[in-house]
Design a protein around this motif. Structure first.
Motif: not given
Ligand SMILES: Cc1ncc(COP(=O)(O)O)c(C=O)c1O
Length: 396
Positions: A126, A213-214, A217, A246
């Motif tokens: 990512n 985090k929103e 990511n 997570d």
């Protein structure tokens, strides 16, 4: 006779081991429930619990039974085989935690190492390359784990460590906001720091973490090696907040005294590793898993409720002690049966006094007495501890 043997064992230890441990002056002959006996016959109340490992106490009959049954079938086979003890344990673990995927390890630091590889690979896919960790954190003694920690006592003269890690102030929403960016791979934390002195994060910090985090990511990794397994009154310490990390790391109490750990994660991360990209010879061995199954059953059946009841009683009693000795005890902190007494002096001194009262504890963060007893302790055992604590504080 016993005392000669005792002296002989101390001498052999001194002459044969790398001298990294400061051992208590106890040569153990047996341990049962919340008690340990020295070879000289002295009985100690154990409020260290194998450093938060012996969640069901010592020599729990159901653990002994599980070991007896499993050892009569097989001990170690390797992860080339399907093993009933391992598979049924893993299913129970994923069901009771609501994390559908697991990798089994032998220890906390090994869970941390695996998680680092998982998040690094996810980051490489990512286009993210930085991990955030926190001051005061403790994650183990291997290089990856040490790279996430700041305290010189664990790290000095042993670098270089992993690059791509930023260590920031614990529990500071402002510092977190400054540190994260689109290249942040993961935020790696204990929601209640153990070695850091029994200090936790605020709800405000967790809200900020979720907000960021929103926006960016990144992954959230919860190190529940010490605070997990029901110790704080919930299965994981992060469950006291409105968050679902997570990746969750467990060990210590998971094997009830045998080496066992786990990396738990979501379906989203299930396919990050390809076959052979991670592995272990002993991780998830049948004997540890057979015991792990008993531990999970007991925690979910009655032990977690005991933590809530006794934890509340214990906390209250410690607050009374603090009121009695306001110049010596600065604060009582923690949750459930992961409690700490912040002292105005070195905790080592109190630890030694408590030992004279036949009570075993340990110190973290220089001035914090850490209390992580077996999760099956009774009100009467708390009362014995409190009497010993009062006597010790009086004589200091
Ligand atoms: C929060 C935390 N993570 C990781 C570890 C490392 O576990 P281990 O000693 O099993 O490697 C510990 C050990 O104290 C710990 O408290």
């Amino acid at each position: 006779m016993e005392s000669t043997l005792r002296q002989e064992l101390l001498k052999i230890e001194n002459e044969n081991f790398l001298q990294v441990y400061s051992r208590l002056p106890i040569v153990v002959s047996k341990a049962e429930g919340a008690y340990i006996w020295d070879k000289d016959g002295t009985k100690y109340l154990d409020f260290l619990g194998g450093i938060a490992v012996n969640v069901l106490g010592h020599s729990h009959p159901k653990i002994i039974e599980a070991i007896t049954i499993q050892s009569s079938k097989y001990l170690h086979l390797s992860n080339y085989f399907y093993q009933e003890a391992q598979i049924t344990f893993a299913e129970q673990l994923t069901k009771s935690t609501n994390y559908p995927r697991v990798f089994l390890t032998n220890s906390g630091t090994e869970s941390v190492e695996g998680a680092l590889k998982l998040i690094r690979k996810w980051g490489n896919i990512n286009n993210k390359n930085n991990i955030i960790a926190f001051e005061g954190g403790f994650h183990g003694r291997s290089y990856g784990a040490l790279s996430l920690m700041d305290k010189p006592i664990y790290k000095s003269d042993m670098g270089p460590f992993l690059s791509g890690v930023t260590i920031i102030k614990y529990n500071s929403p402002e510092e977190l906001e400054l540190a994260v960016n689109p290249f942040t791979t993961a935020v790696f934390l204990e929601f209640l720091q153990g070695e850091g002195g029994i200090v936790g994060v605020s709800a405000e910090f967790v809200d900020k973490l979720l907000e960021l985090k929103e926006k960016y990511n990144f992954l959230i990794v919860a190190d529940e090696v010490q605070a997990g397994m029901g110790r704080t009154g919930k299965f994981f310490s992060f469950e006291h907040y409105n968050i679902k990390p997570d990746i969750v790391l467990v060990s210590k109490g998971l094997g009830g005294g045998l080496p066992l750990g786990a990396i738990l994660t979501t379906e989203d991360l299930a396919n990050v590793w390809d076959k052979s990209q991670h592995g272990t010879t002993f991780g998830g061995n049948a004997l540890s898993c057979a015991v792990g199954k008993v531990v999970l059953e007991e925690i979910n059946n009655s032990v977690m409720q005991n933590v809530l009841n006794i934890g509340e009683y214990f906390y209250e009693q410690l607050r009374l002690v603090k009121n009695e000795f306001p110049e010596k005890v600065k604060s009582v902190r923690g949750r459930g049966l992961m409690l700490g007494l912040e002292l105005s002096f070195e905790a080592k001194l109190l630890l030694n006094e408590l030992l004279k009262e036949n009570i075993i504890t340990n110190a973290t963060s220089v001035n914090v007495l850490r209390l992580v007893p077996p999760l099956i302790i009774t009100k009467e055992e708390v009362d014995i501890f409190i009497r010993g604590l009062n006597n010790s504080l009086k004589s200091l």
